[in-house]
Motif scaffolding. Structure first.
Motif, PDB file in Angstrom:
ATOM      1  N   SER A  65       0.811  -1.460   0.005  1.00  0.00           N
ATOM      2  CA  SER A  65      -0.077   0.220   0.043  1.00  0.00           C
ATOM      3  C   SER A  65       0.873   1.298  -0.047  1.00  0.00           C
ATOM      4  O   SER A  65       0.461   2.337  -0.624  1.00  0.00           O
ATOM      5  CB  SER A  65      -1.079  -0.122   1.405  1.00  0.00           C
ATOM      6  OG  SER A  65      -1.808   1.458   1.177  1.00  0.00           O
ATOM      7  N   ALA A  66       1.881   1.238   0.801  1.00  0.00           N
ATOM      8  CA  ALA A  66       2.786   2.496   0.814  1.00  0.00           C
ATOM      9  C   ALA A  66       3.456   2.602  -0.540  1.00  0.00           C
ATOM     10  O   ALA A  66       3.658   3.744  -1.034  1.00  0.00           O
ATOM     11  CB  ALA A  66       3.934   2.235   1.911  1.00  0.00           C
ATOM     12  N   ALA A  67       3.827   1.572  -1.032  1.00  0.00           N
ATOM     13  CA  ALA A  67       4.610   1.579  -2.313  1.00  0.00           C
ATOM     14  C   ALA A  67       3.671   2.173  -3.611  1.00  0.00           C
ATOM     15  O   ALA A  67       4.116   3.010  -4.327  1.00  0.00           O
ATOM     16  CB  ALA A  67       5.072   0.434  -2.689  1.00  0.00           C
ATOM     17  N   GLN A  68       2.360   1.714  -3.416  1.00  0.00           N
ATOM     18  CA  GLN A  68       1.592   2.310  -4.464  1.00  0.00           C
ATOM     19  C   GLN A  68       1.314   3.792  -4.415  1.00  0.00           C
ATOM     20  O   GLN A  68       1.092   4.567  -5.193  1.00  0.00           O
ATOM     21  CB  GLN A  68       0.166   1.458  -4.493  1.00  0.00           C
ATOM     22  CG  GLN A  68       0.458  -0.134  -4.813  1.00  0.00           C
ATOM     23  CD  GLN A  68      -0.750  -0.949  -4.488  1.00  0.00           C
ATOM     24  OE1 GLN A  68      -1.522  -0.669  -3.444  1.00  0.00           O
ATOM     25  NE2 GLN A  68      -1.031  -1.732  -5.490  1.00  0.00           N
ATOM     26  N   SER A  69       0.926   4.032  -2.849  1.00  0.00           N
ATOM     27  CA  SER A  69       1.028   5.669  -2.643  1.00  0.00           C
ATOM     28  C   SER A  69       1.930   6.308  -2.968  1.00  0.00           C
ATOM     29  O   SER A  69       1.998   7.345  -3.554  1.00  0.00           O
ATOM     30  CB  SER A  69       0.549   5.622  -1.095  1.00  0.00           C
ATOM     31  OG  SER A  69       0.506   6.977  -1.065  1.00  0.00           O
ATOM     32  N   GLU A  70       3.257   5.881  -3.009  1.00  0.00           N
ATOM     33  CA  GLU A  70       4.355   6.640  -3.134  1.00  0.00           C
ATOM     34  C   GLU A  70       4.672   6.704  -4.688  1.00  0.00           C
ATOM     35  O   GLU A  70       4.897   7.661  -5.206  1.00  0.00           O
ATOM     36  CB  GLU A  70       5.665   5.896  -2.807  1.00  0.00           C
ATOM     37  CG  GLU A  70       7.008   6.703  -2.987  1.00  0.00           C
ATOM     38  CD  GLU A  70       7.171   8.081  -2.198  1.00  0.00           C
ATOM     39  OE1 GLU A  70       7.838   8.892  -2.449  1.00  0.00           O
ATOM     40  OE2 GLU A  70       6.467   8.288  -1.132  1.00  0.00           O
ATOM     41  N   LEU A  71       4.328   5.625  -5.445  1.00  0.00           N
ATOM     42  CA  LEU A  71       4.417   5.639  -6.715  1.00  0.00           C
ATOM     43  C   LEU A  71       3.263   6.526  -7.613  1.00  0.00           C
ATOM     44  O   LEU A  71       3.508   7.579  -8.353  1.00  0.00           O
ATOM     45  CB  LEU A  71       3.833   4.253  -7.470  1.00  0.00           C
ATOM     46  CG  LEU A  71       3.976   4.084  -8.945  1.00  0.00           C
ATOM     47  CD1 LEU A  71       5.496   4.355  -9.575  1.00  0.00           C
ATOM     48  CD2 LEU A  71       3.612   2.694  -9.249  1.00  0.00           C
ATOM     49  N   SER A  72       2.161   6.630  -6.723  1.00  0.00           N
ATOM     50  CA  SER A  72       1.023   7.546  -7.312  1.00  0.00           C
ATOM     51  C   SER A  72       1.514   8.945  -7.044  1.00  0.00           C
ATOM     52  O   SER A  72       1.315   9.860  -8.022  1.00  0.00           O
ATOM     53  CB  SER A  72      -0.370   7.363  -6.682  1.00  0.00           C
ATOM     54  OG  SER A  72      -0.817   5.936  -6.869  1.00  0.00           O
ATOM     55  N   ASN A  73       2.102   9.458  -6.166  1.00  0.00           N
ATOM     56  CA  ASN A  73       2.836  10.572  -5.863  1.00  0.00           C
ATOM     57  C   ASN A  73       3.820  10.841  -6.675  1.00  0.00           C
ATOM     58  O   ASN A  73       3.772  12.242  -7.162  1.00  0.00           O
ATOM     59  CB  ASN A  73       3.095  10.757  -4.533  1.00  0.00           C
ATOM     60  CG  ASN A  73       2.068  10.714  -3.404  1.00  0.00           C
ATOM     61  OD1 ASN A  73       1.024  11.088  -3.651  1.00  0.00           O
ATOM     62  ND2 ASN A  73       2.613  10.324  -1.994  1.00  0.00           N
TER      63      ASN A  73
END
Length: 78
Positions: A65-73
Motif C-alpha cells: 500500500s505504501a509503495a502504491q501510494s508513493e508511486l502515485s505521488n
C-alpha cells in the motif's frame, strides 16, 4: 445516530517502512524512484500470491500500500 463511513487509517509513508528507499533511493532522480516502486510492487504482489509466510502477510500488505501510494505521488509530481 448516524453511521459515517470511516476512512482506513493512513498507511505510513514508504520511507518509514523501507530503509533502502529512505537512505538511498529517495536521493535518486524521479525515474529511478518510479522504477524502484514498480519493482517493489511487482515483488510484493508475487510474494503475496505465492508462498508468503503468515507472519509477514500484514507487513507485506502495508508495504504494498505504501509503495502504491508513493508511486502515485511520484507520477503526479512528474
Amino acid at each position: 445516530m448516524f453511521n459515517f463511513l470511516r476512512n482506513k487509517p493512513d498507511c505510513p509513508p514508504l520511507c518509514q517502512l523501507d530503509q533502502l528507499y529512505k537512505h538511498t533511493i529517495s536521493r535518486l532522480p524521479i525515474k529511478e524512484k518510479i522504477a524502484y516502486c514498480e519493482r517493489l510492487i511487482e515483488s510484493l504482489r508475487f510474494q503475496l500470491a505465492h508462498s508468503c509466510p503468515k507472519k509477514d502477510l500484514d507487513h507485506f500488505k502495508i508495504l504494498l500500500s505504501a509503495a502504491q501510494s508513493e508511486l502515485s505521488n511520484l507520477i503526479s509530481d512528474r
